[in-house]
Design a protein around this motif. Structure first.
Motif, PDB file in Angstrom:
ATOM      1  N   ALA A   1       0.839  -1.202   0.000  1.00  0.00           N
ATOM      2  CA  ALA A   1       0.000   0.000   0.000  1.00  0.00           C
ATOM      3  C   ALA A   1       0.873   1.251   0.000  1.00  0.00           C
ATOM      4  O   ALA A   1       1.979   1.264   0.554  1.00  0.00           O
ATOM      5  N   ASP A   2       0.360   2.316  -0.609  1.00  0.00           N
ATOM      6  CA  ASP A   2       1.084   3.590  -0.637  1.00  0.00           C
ATOM      7  C   ASP A   2       0.871   4.401   0.638  1.00  0.00           C
ATOM      8  O   ASP A   2       1.669   5.289   0.947  1.00  0.00           O
ATOM      9  N   ALA A   3      -0.198   4.116   1.362  1.00  0.00           N
ATOM     10  CA  ALA A   3      -0.473   4.858   2.598  1.00  0.00           C
ATOM     11  C   ALA A   3      -1.382   4.021   3.473  1.00  0.00           C
ATOM     12  O   ALA A   3      -2.057   3.090   3.012  1.00  0.00           O
ATOM     13  N   TYR A   4      -1.404   4.365   4.755  1.00  0.00           N
ATOM     14  CA  TYR A   4      -2.362   3.812   5.703  1.00  0.00           C
ATOM     15  C   TYR A   4      -3.379   4.898   6.027  1.00  0.00           C
ATOM     16  O   TYR A   4      -3.100   6.089   5.867  1.00  0.00           O
ATOM     17  N   THR A   5      -4.552   4.497   6.468  1.00  0.00           N
ATOM     18  CA  THR A   5      -5.629   5.472   6.630  1.00  0.00           C
ATOM     19  C   THR A   5      -6.377   5.259   7.940  1.00  0.00           C
ATOM     20  O   THR A   5      -6.423   4.143   8.479  1.00  0.00           O
ATOM     21  N   ILE A   6      -6.969   6.339   8.434  1.00  0.00           N
ATOM     22  CA  ILE A   6      -7.950   6.294   9.517  1.00  0.00           C
ATOM     23  C   ILE A   6      -9.244   6.884   8.972  1.00  0.00           C
ATOM     24  O   ILE A   6      -9.265   8.031   8.506  1.00  0.00           O
ATOM     25  N   ASN A   7     -10.276   6.075   8.965  1.00  0.00           N
ATOM     26  CA  ASN A   7     -11.576   6.458   8.399  1.00  0.00           C
ATOM     27  C   ASN A   7     -11.437   7.007   6.977  1.00  0.00           C
ATOM     28  O   ASN A   7     -12.069   7.988   6.593  1.00  0.00           O
ATOM     29  N   GLY A   8     -10.584   6.348   6.208  1.00  0.00           N
ATOM     30  CA  GLY A   8     -10.463   6.644   4.783  1.00  0.00           C
ATOM     31  C   GLY A   8      -9.453   7.701   4.416  1.00  0.00           C
ATOM     32  O   GLY A   8      -9.232   7.941   3.219  1.00  0.00           O
ATOM     33  N   TRP A   9      -8.780   8.341   5.409  1.00  0.00           N
ATOM     34  CA  TRP A   9      -7.837   9.426   5.111  1.00  0.00           C
ATOM     35  C   TRP A   9      -6.475   9.144   5.730  1.00  0.00           C
ATOM     36  O   TRP A   9      -6.383   8.664   6.860  1.00  0.00           O
ATOM     37  N   PRO A  10      -5.384   9.447   5.000  1.00  0.00           N
ATOM     38  CA  PRO A  10      -4.044   9.169   5.528  1.00  0.00           C
ATOM     39  C   PRO A  10      -3.667  10.013   6.739  1.00  0.00           C
ATOM     40  O   PRO A  10      -2.846   9.589   7.552  1.00  0.00           O
ATOM     41  N   GLY A  11      -4.218  11.208   6.860  1.00  0.00           N
ATOM     42  CA  GLY A  11      -3.850  12.083   7.974  1.00  0.00           C
ATOM     43  C   GLY A  11      -2.870  13.155   7.544  1.00  0.00           C
ATOM     44  O   GLY A  11      -2.234  13.075   6.489  1.00  0.00           O
ATOM     45  N   ASP A  12      -2.710  14.190   8.375  1.00  0.00           N
ATOM     46  CA  ASP A  12      -1.961  15.366   7.926  1.00  0.00           C
ATOM     47  C   ASP A  12      -0.451  15.237   8.053  1.00  0.00           C
ATOM     48  O   ASP A  12       0.274  16.180   7.756  1.00  0.00           O
ATOM     49  N   LEU A  13       0.066  14.065   8.475  1.00  0.00           N
ATOM     50  CA  LEU A  13       1.509  13.853   8.339  1.00  0.00           C
ATOM     51  C   LEU A  13       1.882  13.568   6.890  1.00  0.00           C
ATOM     52  O   LEU A  13       3.035  13.675   6.510  1.00  0.00           O
ATOM     53  N   PHE A  14       0.882  13.182   6.097  1.00  0.00           N
ATOM     54  CA  PHE A  14       1.044  13.149   4.640  1.00  0.00           C
ATOM     55  C   PHE A  14       0.702  14.551   4.149  1.00  0.00           C
ATOM     56  O   PHE A  14      -0.412  14.830   3.705  1.00  0.00           O
ATOM     57  N   ASN A  15       1.634  15.478   4.252  1.00  0.00           N
ATOM     58  CA  ASN A  15       1.305  16.902   4.109  1.00  0.00           C
ATOM     59  C   ASN A  15       1.597  17.459   2.727  1.00  0.00           C
ATOM     60  O   ASN A  15       1.703  18.660   2.554  1.00  0.00           O
ATOM     61  N   SER A  16       1.719  16.583   1.743  1.00  0.00           N
ATOM     62  CA  SER A  16       2.032  17.081   0.407  1.00  0.00           C
ATOM     63  C   SER A  16       0.798  17.621  -0.309  1.00  0.00           C
ATOM     64  O   SER A  16       0.923  18.251  -1.345  1.00  0.00           O
ATOM     65  N   CYS A  17      -0.385  17.343   0.243  1.00  0.00           N
ATOM     66  CA  CYS A  17      -1.610  17.802  -0.406  1.00  0.00           C
ATOM     67  C   CYS A  17      -2.483  18.522   0.611  1.00  0.00           C
ATOM     68  O   CYS A  17      -2.737  18.004   1.691  1.00  0.00           O
ATOM     69  N   GLN A  18      -2.974  19.681   0.233  1.00  0.00           N
ATOM     70  CA  GLN A  18      -3.830  20.431   1.133  1.00  0.00           C
ATOM     71  C   GLN A  18      -5.115  19.672   1.440  1.00  0.00           C
ATOM     72  O   GLN A  18      -5.641  19.720   2.547  1.00  0.00           O
ATOM     73  N   SER A  19      -5.602  18.897   0.446  1.00  0.00           N
ATOM     74  CA  SER A  19      -6.860  18.179   0.656  1.00  0.00           C
ATOM     75  C   SER A  19      -6.725  17.133   1.742  1.00  0.00           C
ATOM     76  O   SER A  19      -7.697  16.806   2.429  1.00  0.00           O
ATOM     77  N   ILE A  20      -5.508  16.580   1.927  1.00  0.00           N
ATOM     78  CA  ILE A  20      -5.315  15.554   2.957  1.00  0.00           C
ATOM     79  C   ILE A  20      -5.430  16.173   4.339  1.00  0.00           C
ATOM     80  O   ILE A  20      -6.185  15.717   5.196  1.00  0.00           O
ATOM     81  N   SER A  21      -4.678  17.244   4.592  1.00  0.00           N
ATOM     82  CA  SER A  21      -4.712  17.843   5.924  1.00  0.00           C
ATOM     83  C   SER A  21      -6.087  18.416   6.238  1.00  0.00           C
ATOM     84  O   SER A  21      -6.543  18.382   7.380  1.00  0.00           O
ATOM     85  N   ASN A  22      -6.775  18.924   5.232  1.00  0.00           N
ATOM     86  CA  ASN A  22      -8.115  19.459   5.463  1.00  0.00           C
ATOM     87  C   ASN A  22      -9.123  18.367   5.814  1.00  0.00           C
ATOM     88  O   ASN A  22     -10.146  18.635   6.438  1.00  0.00           O
ATOM     89  N   ASN A  23      -8.836  17.133   5.403  1.00  0.00           N
ATOM     90  CA  ASN A  23      -9.775  16.043   5.621  1.00  0.00           C
ATOM     91  C   ASN A  23      -9.299  15.039   6.670  1.00  0.00           C
ATOM     92  O   ASN A  23      -9.907  13.970   6.816  1.00  0.00           O
ATOM     93  N   THR A  24      -8.220  15.337   7.373  1.00  0.00           N
ATOM     94  CA  THR A  24      -7.797  14.473   8.466  1.00  0.00           C
ATOM     95  C   THR A  24      -8.959  14.303   9.445  1.00  0.00           C
ATOM     96  O   THR A  24      -9.600  15.281   9.842  1.00  0.00           O
ATOM     97  N   TYR A  25      -9.215  13.060   9.825  1.00  0.00           N
ATOM     98  CA  TYR A  25     -10.372  12.797  10.680  1.00  0.00           C
ATOM     99  C   TYR A  25     -10.164  13.427  12.056  1.00  0.00           C
ATOM    100  O   TYR A  25      -9.088  13.321  12.651  1.00  0.00           O
ATOM    101  N   ARG A  26     -11.212  14.087  12.567  1.00  0.00           N
ATOM    102  CA  ARG A  26     -11.158  14.763  13.866  1.00  0.00           C
ATOM    103  C   ARG A  26     -12.319  14.270  14.736  1.00  0.00           C
ATOM    104  O   ARG A  26     -13.459  14.177  14.280  1.00  0.00           O
ATOM    105  N   LEU A  27     -11.997  13.956  15.983  1.00  0.00           N
ATOM    106  CA  LEU A  27     -12.999  13.557  16.959  1.00  0.00           C
ATOM    107  C   LEU A  27     -13.028  14.602  18.065  1.00  0.00           C
ATOM    108  O   LEU A  27     -12.041  14.783  18.792  1.00  0.00           O
ATOM    109  N   ASN A  28     -14.138  15.314  18.185  1.00  0.00           N
ATOM    110  CA  ASN A  28     -14.287  16.354  19.198  1.00  0.00           C
ATOM    111  C   ASN A  28     -14.810  15.751  20.493  1.00  0.00           C
ATOM    112  O   ASN A  28     -15.821  15.033  20.493  1.00  0.00           O
ATOM    113  N   VAL A  29     -14.120  16.060  21.596  1.00  0.00           N
ATOM    114  CA  VAL A  29     -14.508  15.546  22.906  1.00  0.00           C
ATOM    115  C   VAL A  29     -14.561  16.694  23.897  1.00  0.00           C
ATOM    116  O   VAL A  29     -13.981  17.771  23.667  1.00  0.00           O
ATOM    117  N   ALA A  30     -15.232  16.468  25.020  1.00  0.00           N
ATOM    118  CA  ALA A  30     -15.285  17.434  26.101  1.00  0.00           C
ATOM    119  C   ALA A  30     -14.583  16.850  27.315  1.00  0.00           C
ATOM    120  O   ALA A  30     -14.605  15.618  27.518  1.00  0.00           O
TER     121      ALA A  30
END
Length: 571
Positions: free
Chosen positions: A190-219
Motif C-alpha cells: 500500500a502507498d499509505a495507511y488510513t484512519i476512516n479513509g484518510w491518511p492524515g496530515d503527516l502526509f502533508n504534500s496535499c492540502q486536501s489531505i490535511s483538510n480532511n484528516t479525521y477529527r474527533l471532538n470531545v469534552a
C-alpha cells in the motif's frame, strides 16, 4: 376442561416462543449501490469501487435481535459479494458472502438481497467485499447495540465513535492483485495507511489531505466508546492516542474483562471496543497507527496514519504525537493479544465445551506451486507464490459455489478429505527450513473437513517458517471460537495443555497466530453449512491459505440448511 387447559398452555408457549424469536426485533432495510468513485488521497485522482459513493462505506447500526435486509446493486465493473464479518448466519447461510464458497458473485449489472438476523451478538462487527481485493475500498462498520431494556456491562458512555484502520493504493487494488497473480509474485505494498479513509496530515504534500484528516471532538471528563476496526488487506496495526489510555471491553463483538492498556494491537478483520476517558488538558492529540510487521522482511512503508482528538478551546496548532512501538515489537503485541479474557457474566457467554470430538493439527504458511512446463514465474526459484494448510493450497471453484454443490449434491466440486494432520512432520518454526524446496512445494485442491452437527472441534494452529515467519490472522466464518492457549515455537502438548484457559478464554472470530508459534482454538459445530477458514491477510488468500468446514445437518428444521433464496446469484 382438559382441551381448554391444553389450549391455554399452548397459547402461553406460543407467546413465549414469539417473544424469544429473532423476528421479535426490528427490521433494518437499506440499499448498497456498488459503483466507481473517483477519490483523491495522495495528490492524484484514483477510480475505486465504493458503496453509496463513500469511503468508508455506510455504517449499519442495529440492535441485537434485529433482522437486516440489504439490497446490493452492482453497478461496478467487477464481480461483487458482501461478507458480514463475524455474523453467525444461523439459518441464513446463503447470506455469508465469500465468493464461490457460499455464493456465486453478483455480476456487473446484477443484484442480490442479503437477509440475516443478529440475535445473540452485541458489539462491533463489519461488512466487506469478499471478491478479489475489492474489500480495500468496499467496507463499512456493523454496530450492534443492546436491544431495548438491556445495557452494556459497563457504564453508559457519553459518546461513541468508530475508528477504521485501512490502506490506500494509488492504483486500482484489483489491478495490484491481478498483476501479482499474473506472474506468481508478491503484490505491491500500500502507498499509505488510513484512519476512516484518510491518511492524515503527516502526509502533508496535499492540502486536501490535511483538510480532511479525521477529527474527533470531545469534552473534558467524557467517556468515549471507541469501536476500532482493522479494515486493511495486508497489515496489522499498533494504535495509540497521545497521553491517553484505554480500557478494552470487547473484541470481535464478544465482551471481555476490562483490560487497561495504552496501545491496541489489531489484525485485519479484528475489532476492538475500548473506553477512552477525556482526562487530559485541553489541546490536540494525535490518534496514530502504523503496522506491526512480524515478518523478518524489509519495512517498505514506514508511514504513520493519523487522526486528531480535539478538546474545546485548544490553542496549540500542532497535535501531540504518541510514541508508537517499533514496527517489529512482537513482545508488546503478544502481551496485548494474550492478556484478553472473556467476561463470563455476559448474557451471551457459553462455557467452554469440556470434551472434544474432533482433534486437528493444522500447519500453515507460505510455499510455492508449480509455474508450469517451460515457464518462469516471479516467485522464489522461479515458481509461483502459494500458501497452504496441511500442505494443501485451497482453490475456489468457478462454476458453482461449494455451499450450493453441497445442497444440490453436485459432484466433482469439492472433496471432504482435508487431513487432520500435516503430511510431513518437521521442525516447523526452524528458519533453516525456510527455503527447503522439498517442503515448499504444494498442490492445489478444494478439500473440506466434514463435521458432524454439534460436534466439538479442537484445532492446534501451527505456524511455520516456510519462506518467512509472520503472524497470520486466521478468520473462521459462521462461528466464534475459544482461544485456549498461544505460544512460540513448535506446539508441545505435554507442556501446552497445562496452559489451557478453560475458565474465561477470549472468544473471537479472527485470531493472529503468533509469529513462529502456535495457538489452540475450540468451537462447537452447531451451524450447518459450509464455512470458510482462512488467513485474513488478503495477499495470502488467492495463494491458497484457507480451507472450509462442511457441517452436516442436525436432523431438525432448526439445524437444517434451508434452500437458497429465489434471487440467489447464478454462476
Amino acid at each position: 376442561m382438559v382441551r381448554s387447559s391444553l389450549f391455554a398452555i399452548g397459547l402461553v408457549l406460543a407467546f413465549f416462543a414469539l417473544s424469544c424469536s429473532p423476528a421479535f426485533g426490528d427490521t433494518v432495510e437499506t440499499t448498497f449501490r456498488v459503483a466507481n468513485l473517483t477519490a483523491n488521497r495522495l495528490c492524484q485522482n484514483q477510480v475505486i469501487s465504493a458503496v453509496n459513493g463513500t469511503l468508508p462505506g455506510p455504517a449499519l447500526t442495529v440492535k441485537e435481535g434485529d433482522t437486516v435486509i440489504v439490497h446490493v446493486i452492482n453497478n461496478s465493473p467487477y464481480n461483487v459479494t458482501i461478507h458480514w464479518h463475524g455474523v453467525f448466519q444461523r439459518l441464513t447461510q446463503w447470506a455469508d458472502g465469500p465468493e464461490f464458497v457460499t455464493q456465486c458473485p453478483i455480476r456487473p449489472g446484477g443484484n442480490y438481497t442479503y437477509r440475516f438476523n443478529l440475535t445473540g451478538q452485541v458489539g462491533t462487527l463489519w461488512w466487506h467485499a469478499h471478491s478479489q481485493w475489492l474489500r480495500a475500498t468496499v467496507h463499512g462498520a456493523l454496530i450492534i447495540r443492546p436491544r431495548d431494556g438491556q445495557n452494556y456491562p459497563f457504564a453508559q458512555p457519553d459518546l461513541e465513535d468508530t475508528i477504521m484502520l485501512g490502506e490506500w493504493w494509488n492504483a486500482d487494488p484489483n489491478d495490484v492483485e491481478n498483476a501479482a497473480l499474473a506472474n506468481g509474485s508478491a503484490p505491491a505494498n500500500a502507498d499509505a495507511y488510513t484512519i476512516n479513509g484518510w491518511p492524515g496530515d503527516l502526509f502533508n504534500s496535499c492540502q486536501s489531505i490535511s483538510n480532511n484528516t479525521y477529527r474527533l471532538n470531545v469534552a473534558p471528563g467524557q467517556t468515549i466508546l471507541l469501536r476500532i476496526i482493522n479494515v486493511a488487506l495486508n497489515n496489522q496495526f499498533f494504535f495509540k492516542i497521545a497521553n491517553h489510555s484505554f480500557t478494552v471491553v470487547a473484541i470481535d463483538a464478544a465482551y471481555t474483562n476490562p483490560y487497561q492498556t495504552d496501545v491496541i494491537v489489531i489484525g485485519p478483520g479484528q475489532t476492538t471496543d475500548v473506553l477512552l476517558t477525556a482526562n487530559q488538558s485541553q489541546g490536540l492529540y494525535y490518534m496514530a497507527a502504523h503496522p506491526y510487521v512480524s515478518a523478518v522482511l524489509p519495512i517498505l512503508n514506514t508511514n504513520i496514519t493519523t487522526a486528531i482528538l480535539v478538546y474545546p478551546n485548544a490553542t496549540q496548532t500542532t497535535p501531540i504525537l504518541p510514541d508508537l512501538p517499533a514496527f517489529n515489537d512482537t513482545p508488546t503485541a503478544h502481551t496485548f493479544l494474550t492478556n484478553l479474557t472473556a467476561l463470563t457474566t455476559s448474557p451471551f457467554w457459553s462455557p467452554v465445551p469440556q470434551t472434544v470430538d474432533e482433534n486437528m493439527f493444522i500447519t500453515f504458511g507460505l510455499g510455492l506451486s508449480d509455474c508450469g512446463a517451460n515457464l518462469s514465474c516471479g516467485g522464489l526459484f522461479f515458481e509461483r507464490m502459494a500458501a497452504s494448510m496441511n500442505n494443501l493450497s485451497f482453490a475456489l471453484p468457478t462454476s458453482v459455489s461449494i455451499l450450493e454443490a453441497f445442497y444440490r449434491n453436485i459432484s466433482g466440486v469439492y472433496t471432504t478429505d482435508f487431513p487432520d494432520q500435516p503430511p510431513t512432520v518437521f521442525d516447523y518454526t526452524n528458519i533453516s527450513n525456510s527455503f527447503d524446496q522439498n517442503l515448499l512445494m504444494t498442490n492445489k485442491s478444494t478439500s473440506l473437513k466434514r463435521l458432524r452437527f454439534n460436534s466439538t472441534v479442537q484445532i492446534v494452529l501451527q505456524n511455520t517458517a516456510l519462506i518467512g515467519v509472520e503472524n497470520h490472522p486466521m478468520h473462521l466464518h459462521g462461528f466464534n471460537f475459544y482461544v485456549l492457549a498461544q505460544g512460540f515455537g513448535n506446539y508441545d502438548a505435554a507442556n501446552a495443555t497445562s496452559m489451557f484457559n478453560m475458565v474465561n478464554p477470549q472468544e473471537r472470530n479472527t485470531l493472529g497466530v503468533p509469529v513462529g508459534g502456535w495457538a489452540v482454538i475450540r468451537f462447537r459445530a452447531n451451524n450447518p453449512g459450509v464455512w470458510f477458514f482462512h488467513c485474513h491477510l488478503e495477499v495470502h488468500l488467492p495463494w491458497g491459505l484457507g480451507m472450509a468446514f462442511l457441517v452436516e445437518n442436525g436432523g431438525t428444521p432448526e439445524s437444517t440448511l434451508p434452500p437458497p433464496p429465489a434471487d440467489f446469484p447464478q454462476c
